[in-house]
Design a protein around this motif. Structure first.
Motif, mmCIF file in Angstrom:
data_model
loop_
_atom_site.group_PDB
_atom_site.id
_atom_site.type_symbol
_atom_site.label_atom_id
_atom_site.label_comp_id
_atom_site.label_asym_id
_atom_site.label_seq_id
_atom_site.Cartn_x
_atom_site.Cartn_y
_atom_site.Cartn_z
ATOM 1 N N CYS A 302 -4.662 -5.317 2.592
ATOM 2 C CA CYS A 302 -4.567 -5.440 4.055
ATOM 3 C C CYS A 302 -4.137 -6.835 4.497
ATOM 4 C CB CYS A 302 -5.920 -5.090 4.673
ATOM 5 S SG CYS A 302 -5.963 -5.302 6.451
ATOM 6 N N ILE A 303 -3.158 -6.895 5.416
ATOM 7 C CA ILE A 303 -2.726 -8.188 5.962
ATOM 8 C C ILE A 303 -3.222 -8.352 7.405
ATOM 9 C CG2 ILE A 303 -0.731 -8.502 4.429
ATOM 10 C CD1 ILE A 303 1.064 -7.450 6.732
ATOM 11 N N ARG A 304 -4.171 -7.521 7.800
ATOM 12 C CA ARG A 304 -4.839 -7.640 9.105
ATOM 13 C C ARG A 304 -3.850 -7.649 10.289
ATOM 14 N NH1 ARG A 304 -8.346 -7.141 5.717
ATOM 15 N NH2 ARG A 304 -10.216 -8.405 5.442
ATOM 16 N N CYS A 305 -2.950 -6.676 10.295
ATOM 17 C CA CYS A 305 -1.988 -6.608 11.398
ATOM 18 C C CYS A 305 -2.556 -5.837 12.587
ATOM 19 C CB CYS A 305 -0.698 -5.955 10.921
ATOM 20 S SG CYS A 305 -0.895 -4.192 10.579
ATOM 21 N N GLY A 306 -3.532 -4.988 12.342
ATOM 22 C CA GLY A 306 -4.151 -4.232 13.440
ATOM 23 C C GLY A 306 -3.422 -2.948 13.795
ATOM 24 N N ALA A 307 -2.315 -2.630 13.108
ATOM 25 C CA ALA A 307 -1.545 -1.431 13.489
ATOM 26 C C ALA A 307 -2.378 -0.155 13.343
ATOM 27 C CB ALA A 307 -0.279 -1.334 12.646
ATOM 28 N N CYS A 308 -3.233 -0.121 12.325
ATOM 29 C CA CYS A 308 -4.031 1.103 12.132
ATOM 30 C C CYS A 308 -5.054 1.285 13.261
ATOM 31 C CB CYS A 308 -4.694 1.112 10.757
ATOM 32 S SG CYS A 308 -5.786 -0.268 10.425
ATOM 33 N N ILE A 331 -9.355 0.465 9.012
ATOM 34 C CA ILE A 331 -9.474 -0.394 7.828
ATOM 35 C C ILE A 331 -10.905 -0.942 7.710
ATOM 36 C CG2 ILE A 331 -8.523 -2.443 9.046
ATOM 37 C CD1 ILE A 331 -8.225 -1.661 5.272
ATOM 38 N N CYS A 361 0.728 1.727 8.298
ATOM 39 C CA CYS A 361 0.285 0.542 7.535
ATOM 40 C C CYS A 361 1.467 -0.122 6.811
ATOM 41 C CB CYS A 361 -0.790 0.936 6.533
ATOM 42 S SG CYS A 361 -1.313 -0.483 5.547
ATOM 43 N N PRO A 362 1.722 -1.402 7.106
ATOM 44 C CA PRO A 362 2.903 -2.057 6.516
ATOM 45 C C PRO A 362 2.794 -2.264 5.008
ATOM 46 C CG PRO A 362 1.575 -3.644 7.725
ATOM 47 C CD PRO A 362 1.002 -2.297 8.018
ATOM 48 N N VAL A 363 1.575 -2.217 4.465
ATOM 49 C CA VAL A 363 1.450 -2.397 3.008
ATOM 50 C C VAL A 363 1.064 -1.079 2.324
ATOM 51 C CG1 VAL A 363 1.057 -4.885 2.893
ATOM 52 C CG2 VAL A 363 -0.839 -3.384 3.448
ATOM 53 N N ILE A 365 -1.340 1.206 2.611
ATOM 54 C CA ILE A 365 -2.691 1.551 2.149
ATOM 55 C C ILE A 365 -2.960 3.005 2.531
ATOM 56 C CG2 ILE A 365 -5.164 1.017 2.339
ATOM 57 C CD1 ILE A 365 -4.358 -1.830 3.150
#
Ligand code: SF4
Length: 455
Positions: A302-308, A331, A361-363, A365
């Motif tokens: 997780c890169i903590r983008c908040g999209a989820c 998350i 999720c950009p990565v 997950i």
């Protein structure tokens, strides 16, 4: 009722707030979609980010040591903290060494996780959060309700009232520009006075020993450039191997978070300026344990983008505080049970498992699958309340036996037809709060199919 449900029911009492909270986050989600669709390599970037993180998680020990060696070569002091207590004690010790009584802090979910503000406050040290949203909730004595937009649950009129009360701004003035200017005026004084600046870390590059902090307000730079001691606090999973990997993540982060092509500031810190100190704290706090959990280790990408959070229909309508954990939303519902399974056993159930979180999720997950895995763990470890585990057991034995299933279905349809509606939709039936049970059909699908299959 679970803790999440109780807190969510308080949030949705204010229907207007629930609506604009939902709409505001959906607006951010749509901005993310628009910019993602315009980025032709979007899926390649997501794949690359996920694979880089796979490599990091499989070689975390190697990259962490490489990072430490290079950071030390740059003149940085590196500290290792096993848990939140140790993390806070290290910071306290650094502050004591400099007799610092006031610090400025830019946005860091990790220091929230460690309860740093509270800890330092108890030791007579004043912490000033310098991110505007963070400062607002700090003045309200509240935790953040979102990992990127910490004050998303508050309206500008409420901010106007708050600033009037705390800083004497004009009563009734809720103009965002005026409010921002007054916050800037107040924060400047603190930047001038603080000897120590603390920041979170978005990425730490093993090959250089440097850290990268992404902000939209420049508060991290201002703090680090005016203080004589800078401290960067990071979870051990924030490592990336090389500088060439950074562009993959910075392109994904801002686009996924707010729909911007990049954050306004992407600040690189490598070494202390002459006459100053630079410290980096590497925190574990349960991350190694999560790494060892086969089904859940991906959550450390997780890169903590908040999209989820922005896309989650439950989060948007129940508010961040209903999750009663540092990281709310999908998350957080995977990360929190790792820290305390009993306390957070309700969170994996605060989801429709629609999979929208995993889609954005950009990565990459597999968030909704992990939520489902946690449900199974919680059930098998006996952490489910009886009110859920007993009906589940009964349902399981009905569903796995077709004969019992048919009899039970017939019985339920007959009983529901006879029972008066107030009894069916009673307050004892939590499911029926806010909605009515639909009328039972005349016959089951099987019965209908038998009659109609030849037509
Ligand atoms: S899980 Fe994915 S979408 Fe959610 S905050 Fe982390 S990186 Fe962003």
């Amino acid at each position: 009722m679970s803790e999440h449900s109780k807190k969510a029911s308080v949030f949705i009492e204010n229907e207007q707030r629930t609506s604009w909270h939902d709409e505001s986050l959906w607006f951010v989600r749509k901005k993310r979609d628009a910019i993602a669709f315009k980025t032709t390599q979007w899926e390649s970037l997501r794949n690359a980010a996920s694979q880089i993180k796979d490599n990091v998680l499989s070689n975390l020990d190697i990259y962490l040591l490489e990072f430490e060696t290079n950071a030390k070569k740059n003149g940085v002091t590196v500290h290792w903290a096993e848990d939140a207590i140790e993390h806070n004690q290290i910071i306290h010790q650094i502050l004591n060494n400099h007799k610092a009584k006031k610090i400025v802090k830019s946005k860091s979910m990790l220091t929230e996780e460690c309860g740093l503000n509270h800890y330092l406050d108890e030791h007579g040290i004043e912490v000033i959060d310098t991110d505007l949203g963070e400062r607002i909730i700090q003045l309200r004595n509240e935790p953040p309700s979102h990992i990127v937009l910490p004050a998303i649950h508050i309206k500008k009129e409420e901010v106007g009232e708050l600033f009037h009360e705390k800083w004497g701004t004009e009563k009734g003035n809720a103009d965002p520009t005026c409010l921002t200017h007054s916050a800037r005026r107040e924060l400047r004084k603190n930047f001038d006075e603080a000897e120590v600046a603390i920041t979170g870390v978005n990425f730490a590059i093993a090959e250089t020993g440097g850290v990268v902090v992404c902000t939209n307000e420049g508060n991290s730079d201002l703090g680090c450039h005016t203080a004589t001691v800078q401290i960067h606090c990071m979870g051990i999973e924030k490592i990336i191997p090389k500088t060439e990997h950074l562009g993959v993540f910075t392109r994904l982060l801002a686009r996924s978070a707010t729909g911007q092509p990049t954050t306004i500031y992407t600040s690189h810190y490598h070494k202390p300026r002459p006459g100053t100190e630079m410290h980096i704290i590497l925190l574990d706090n349960g991350r190694s344990q999560q790494l060892g959990r086969e089904k859940f280790r991906n959550s450390l990408k997780c890169i903590r983008c908040g999209a989820c959070l922005n896309t989650c229909p439950i989060y948007r309508r129940s508010g961040g505080h209903s999750y009663h954990a540092t990281i709310p939303g999908p998350i957080g519902s995977i990360l929190s049970p790792n820290i305390d399974l009993k306390k957070y056993s309700d969170l994996p159930f605060a989801s429709t498992l629609c999979g929208s979180c995993s889609d954005v999720c950009p990565v990459k997950i597999n968030i909704h699958e992990q939520l489902y895995h946690w449900r199974q763990e919680i059930y098998s470890r006996g952490n489910l309340p009886k009110s859920k585990s007993i009906p589940l057991k009964i349902t399981k034995s009905i569903l796995e036996n077709p004969k019992i299933y048919n009899v039970a279905g017939n019985f339920a349809r007959k009983v529901l037809k006879i029972l008066p509606e107030p009894i069916v939709n009673t307050s004892a039936n939590i499911w029926s709060i806010g909605r009515d049970l639909p009328k039972p059909p005349e016959e089951s699908f099987k019965e209908w199919y038998k009659k109609n299959k030849d037509e």
